[in-house]
Design an enzyme around this catalytic site. Structure first.
Site, mmCIF file in Angstrom:
data_model
loop_
_atom_site.group_PDB
_atom_site.id
_atom_site.type_symbol
_atom_site.label_atom_id
_atom_site.label_comp_id
_atom_site.label_asym_id
_atom_site.label_seq_id
_atom_site.Cartn_x
_atom_site.Cartn_y
_atom_site.Cartn_z
ATOM 1 N N TRP A 301 27.599 -5.891 28.150
ATOM 2 C CA TRP A 301 26.915 -4.591 28.147
ATOM 3 C C TRP A 301 27.837 -3.496 28.653
ATOM 4 O O TRP A 301 27.809 -2.369 28.164
ATOM 5 C CB TRP A 301 25.666 -4.675 29.029
ATOM 6 C CG TRP A 301 24.973 -3.366 29.228
ATOM 7 C CD1 TRP A 301 24.032 -2.788 28.413
ATOM 8 C CD2 TRP A 301 25.147 -2.449 30.318
ATOM 9 N NE1 TRP A 301 23.619 -1.589 28.935
ATOM 10 C CE2 TRP A 301 24.284 -1.344 30.108
ATOM 11 C CE3 TRP A 301 25.938 -2.452 31.468
ATOM 12 C CZ2 TRP A 301 24.202 -0.271 30.990
ATOM 13 C CZ3 TRP A 301 25.854 -1.378 32.344
ATOM 14 C CH2 TRP A 301 25.000 -0.308 32.094
ATOM 15 N N HIS A 302 28.698 -3.831 29.632
ATOM 16 C CA HIS A 302 29.582 -2.825 30.206
ATOM 17 C C HIS A 302 30.629 -2.340 29.211
ATOM 18 O O HIS A 302 31.044 -1.181 29.270
ATOM 19 C CB HIS A 302 30.294 -3.387 31.448
ATOM 20 C CG HIS A 302 29.479 -3.299 32.697
ATOM 21 N ND1 HIS A 302 28.609 -4.299 33.072
ATOM 22 C CD2 HIS A 302 29.393 -2.344 33.643
ATOM 23 C CE1 HIS A 302 28.028 -3.938 34.215
ATOM 24 N NE2 HIS A 302 28.477 -2.759 34.579
ATOM 25 N N GLY A 303 31.076 -3.205 28.333
ATOM 26 C CA GLY A 303 32.111 -2.762 27.408
ATOM 27 C C GLY A 303 32.392 -3.781 26.328
ATOM 28 O O GLY A 303 32.200 -4.987 26.521
ATOM 29 N N PHE A 476 30.391 3.975 29.462
ATOM 30 C CA PHE A 476 29.467 2.902 29.131
ATOM 31 C C PHE A 476 28.148 3.439 28.580
ATOM 32 O O PHE A 476 27.324 2.673 28.130
ATOM 33 C CB PHE A 476 29.185 2.029 30.365
ATOM 34 C CG PHE A 476 30.440 1.459 30.974
ATOM 35 C CD1 PHE A 476 31.435 0.928 30.169
ATOM 36 C CD2 PHE A 476 30.644 1.477 32.340
ATOM 37 C CE1 PHE A 476 32.597 0.420 30.714
ATOM 38 C CE2 PHE A 476 31.796 0.965 32.900
ATOM 39 C CZ PHE A 476 32.774 0.440 32.077
#
Length: 476
Positions: A301-303, A476
């Site tokens: 989800w972060h990257g 993000f």
């Protein structure tokens, strides 16, 4: 001032217009996409309210994930396919398709999914008006990088939109702390470690390791500072928002760390992924697997990069390992009374976090591998030893005539004195979060303390600020 001057009934409409204008400042075209996404989610919310079936909640979640996946992960998936197949088309996708990442898409996607799931789980609550739902998603103070709001966090505020002196004081403290964290701690630390992460092959082992420690300080100060500022602006507008950090580096276990770091994301992953996967109710092995899955997904989800997946998997293994040692083997990993052991364990958890920071901060997978390889091989005299072994001592001696010692040495991280004063600042802000009741005693002096600290803050920012970059979590 304009917000509080207008009639109470108009304030939420003022905030809604402000939120849309705020988003439009980033991109007018993507604002249309943003409003369409909110509209579709509101229609699904109404449908789930009337017909709370698995079909409608499943469709809502899937469509939101498709929206997030298309904008954020299409280049990553094409890269994975290119690596697996070596097919030229997948390598050319970034050149063929140009996709802009919508502002805050990761955060508002999780927010609307949470709203849909909460409605499905409890459809008895009164229906939300369309303008209130739009404001819930487009509330600009927390839109960019959280905290990730839930309906139970947000909607009770709409009945309390009146000026409150205590909130104004608390908002002022949060704004000052956020600015100090970002400008005086995070930005200087960023200038120190950016060269190391940019070229890890050129730095010695100590520098490569200490860069992880420095990044831990930077990312806390940067993200916690952003959260403080977001919560401050919300408070100035009369809104209470959830805390996102509670002294995470005072944690004595990985489990405790993720209850104190990015709290709204950690509890989102727990409530909407970990529990639906079965949590700890489906056996020992399934529990370990669920922990690894949610942390890996949290990393993803972060990257959209292998580095973030490695980061999430790393923490999933640590959390699963802690649970195995404590629940299965009966080892007591978390000290409770011995202060020395508590501090020692907190240092161990901090080092584990710093190691994970090397993955999180690395520019790409190649740099990440170079970084970890260099920690174990880039000793200060290793290059010299290699040349001397080949009987080239004269070359080593000759290069020392050009400047500061031999040229056959790895570079060393600069401005290490920053670690001292940033560490002091880190401990100070952690103490405020860890024992807020201790600092509550000074609140009786708010009337003169707030303006005095405001003057000091402005003076420090004006005299000590350095060139810094955008907030880490903006991307993000």
């Amino acid at each position: 001032m304009l917000y509080w001057a207008i009639p109470k009934v108009a304030r939420k409409y003022f905030l809604l217009i402000a939120g849309i204008c705020f988003y439009a400042y980033f991109s007018l075209a993507l604002t249309v996409h943003f409003l369409v996404v909110i509209s579709i989610n509101y229609l699904f919310y109404r449908k789930i309210k009337v017909t709370p079936t698995k079909f409608w909640i499943g469709l809502t979640v899937i469509l939101n994930l498709i929206n997030l996946g298309f904008f954020k992960y299409i280049y990553f998936f094409s890269k994975v396919l290119a690596d697996l197949t070596n097919y030229p088309f997948f390598k050319q996708v970034p050149d063929l398709i140009h996709i802009a990442l919508p502002l805050a898409i990761s955060f508002y996607t999780f927010q609307v999914i949470a709203a849909a799931v909460d409605t499905y789980r409890d459809s008895t609550k009164p229906i939300i008006k369309v303008e209130d739902y739009f404001l819930f998603v487009a509330f600009f103070p927390v839109l960019i990088a959280g905290p990730i709001m839930r309906m139970s966090d947000f909607f009770p505020n709409l009945d309390k939109l009146t000026p409150n002196k205590e909130k104004m004081y608390r908002a002022s403290y949060l704004l000052m702390s956020g600015l100090v964290k970002k400008v005086l701690v995070a930005d200087p630390m960023s200038l120190t470690i950016s060269p190391v992460f940019g070229s890890p092959a050129e730095y010695d082992s100590f520098s490569l390791f200490i860069a992880g420690v420095c990044y831990a300080i930077q990312v806390y100060s940067d993200f916690s500072g952003l959260t403080d500022m977001a919560r401050s602006i919300a408070l100035f507008l009369g809104f209470e928002t959830p805390e996102n950090f509670k002294a995470p580096f005072f944690s004595t276990s990985g489990r405790e760390l993720w209850k104190r770091w990015h709290i709204t994301l950690s509890f989102w992953l727990r409530d909407y992924i970990y529990f639906p996967l079965g949590g700890s109710r489906k056996g020992e092995l399934r529990t370990y697997l669920n922990l690894i899955i949610i942390m890996t997904l949290g990393g993803f989800w972060h990257g959209a990069d292998y580095t973030f997946i490695c980061w999430g998997f790393y923490w999933g293994v640590i959390l699963a390992g802690e649970r195995y040692f404590e629940d299965n083997l009966g080892w007591k990993l978390t000290p409770e009374k011995n202060k020395f052991l508590i501090v020692l364990k907190a240092l161990i958890v901090f080092v584990l976090f710093s190691i994970s920071g090397l993955m999180f901060r690395s520019n790409n997978a190649t740099n990440m591998l170079d970084h970890f390889h260099g920690i174990f091989t880039h000793f200060s005299n290793s290059l010299e030893a290699m040349f001397i072994g080949d009987k080239n001592e004269w070359l080593v001696s000759a290069t020392s005539l050009l400047g500061n010692g031999s040229s056959f040495r790895f570079q060393h991280i600069e401005n290490l004195e920053r670690i001292f004063y940033t560490s002091v600042a880190l401990l100070f802000f952690h103490h405020i979060q860890y024992v807020p009741e201790y600092w509550q005693r000074v609140r009786k002096h708010d009337i003169w303390l707030v303006p005095a600290l405001g003057i000091v803050t402005i003076f420090l920012l004006a005299t000590l600020s350095q060139d810094g970059g955008e907030f880490i979590y903006y991307k993000f």
